[in-house]
Design an enzyme around this catalytic site. Structure first.
Site, PDB file in Angstrom:
ATOM      1  N   ASP A  19       0.833  -1.211   0.000  1.00  0.00           N
ATOM      2  CA  ASP A  19       0.000   0.000   0.000  1.00  0.00           C
ATOM      3  C   ASP A  19       0.867   1.260   0.000  1.00  0.00           C
ATOM      4  O   ASP A  19       1.962   1.265   0.559  1.00  0.00           O
ATOM      5  CB  ASP A  19      -0.909  -0.020   1.234  1.00  0.00           C
ATOM      6  CG  ASP A  19      -2.068   0.972   1.119  1.00  0.00           C
ATOM      7  OD1 ASP A  19      -2.377   1.397  -0.016  1.00  0.00           O
ATOM      8  OD2 ASP A  19      -2.647   1.323   2.162  1.00  0.00           O
ATOM      9  N   ASN A  67     -11.047  -2.346  -5.391  1.00  0.00           N
ATOM     10  CA  ASN A  67     -10.279  -1.366  -6.166  1.00  0.00           C
ATOM     11  C   ASN A  67     -10.967  -0.965  -7.479  1.00  0.00           C
ATOM     12  O   ASN A  67     -10.552  -0.011  -8.140  1.00  0.00           O
ATOM     13  CB  ASN A  67      -8.848  -1.855  -6.448  1.00  0.00           C
ATOM     14  CG  ASN A  67      -7.947  -1.829  -5.223  1.00  0.00           C
ATOM     15  OD1 ASN A  67      -7.043  -2.656  -5.068  1.00  0.00           O
ATOM     16  ND2 ASN A  67      -8.170  -0.868  -4.315  1.00  0.00           N
TER      17      ASN A  67
END
Ligand code: IPE
Ligand code: IPE
Ligand code: MG
Length: 242
Positions: A19, A67
């Site tokens: 991330d 996502n």
């Protein structure tokens, strides 16, 4: 491992929530996609480091079922990078004896990508020195629902007795069948959440959160996460030996 044992035995499986690509790019005044492309270099670094650290199973979270909420051009960039990574690195990984698996939902992926994924899995299916799993279009809840659906189908077809279903049977229907549960889950970028990653498999994993943004991740960060892991005591619900 039995309850009360500590973490002296070698780590078998490390899973990473990669991330911070977007923030890394934004800090440099660049588009988010630039962060993702730099993130691919960190993927290579992580795979190399895992080999050196003799970690047999490495699982990387590349694209979540959530996502899809991102702008289409960012989703396209992520898909493109995945294709290019597998195309460019497949032969080298194969030569190193790495078995590649892709966890996640295949429906909804374009035909090119599915073709590339299937080729990589076929090409490396006979390898056994290490296993690299890329979680792509992956969500833990989605994986559990898909597993439940397949299990229900086998029961409906009379191939499976519902009374015989235990945790091991169920885990065999997950995308990670045959892969041991992760000992350690690392998340970069300073966020403290799992974001739907390996929610079944990581039930007893040790969690290590690092502040580094993914494109800056290096072997040094990997080693520091393993040091944190080594300092933990895993109890699995039991008690430590006196
Ligand atoms: C991780 O970086 C890559 C993916 C989720 C695909 P992000 O894109 O989430 O970066 P941040 O969290 O916005 O900085
Ligand atoms: C998790 O990161 C997904 C991947 C690393 C592929 P996100 O950046 O999507 O997670 P949230 O939105 O911060 O929870
Ligand atoms: Mg993020």
């Amino acid at each position: 491992m039995t309850p009360g044992e500590n973490t002296d035995r070698p780590v078998q499986h490390v899973a990473i929530i990669m991330d911070g690509n977007g923030r890394w790019a934004q800090q440099r005044g660049r588009p988010r996609a630039f962060g993702h492309s730099q993130g691919v270099e960190a993927v290579r670094e992580a795979v190399r480091a895992a080999g050196e650290l003799e970690i047999k199973y490495l699982t990387l979270f590349g694209f979540s079922t959530e996502n899809w909420r991102r702008p289409p051009h960012e989703v396209d960039a992520l898909f493109d990078l995945m294709k290019r990574f597998v195309d460019a690195d497949l032969e080298k990984l194969h030569e190193e004896g790495v078995k590649i698996r892709i966890a996640g939902r295949r429906e909804g992926l374009d035909r090119d990508l599915v073709g590339i994924i299937e080729r990589a899995e076929r090409r490396t299916a006979g390898n056994s020195s290490r296993c690299l799993t890329i979680a792509f279009n992956y969500g833990g809840r989605d994986e559990i629902v898909r597993a439940a659906r397949r299990l229900a189908r086998e029961i409906a077809e009379g191939q499976l007795d519902p009374e015989s279903v235990d945790e091991e049977t169920f885990a065999g229907f997950l995308d990670t069948a045959e892969i041991p549960d992760p000992d350690l889950v690392i998340r970069t970028s300073g966020e403290h959440r799992t974001s739907n990653f390996l929610i079944w498999q990581a039930a007893y994993a040790e969690l290590v959160f690092l502040d580094v943004l993914w494109p800056d991740f290096s072997a040094r960060h990997f080693a520091s996460a393993l040091d944190q892991y080594a300092a933990r005591k895993r109890r699995f619900g039991g008690v430590n030996a006196a």
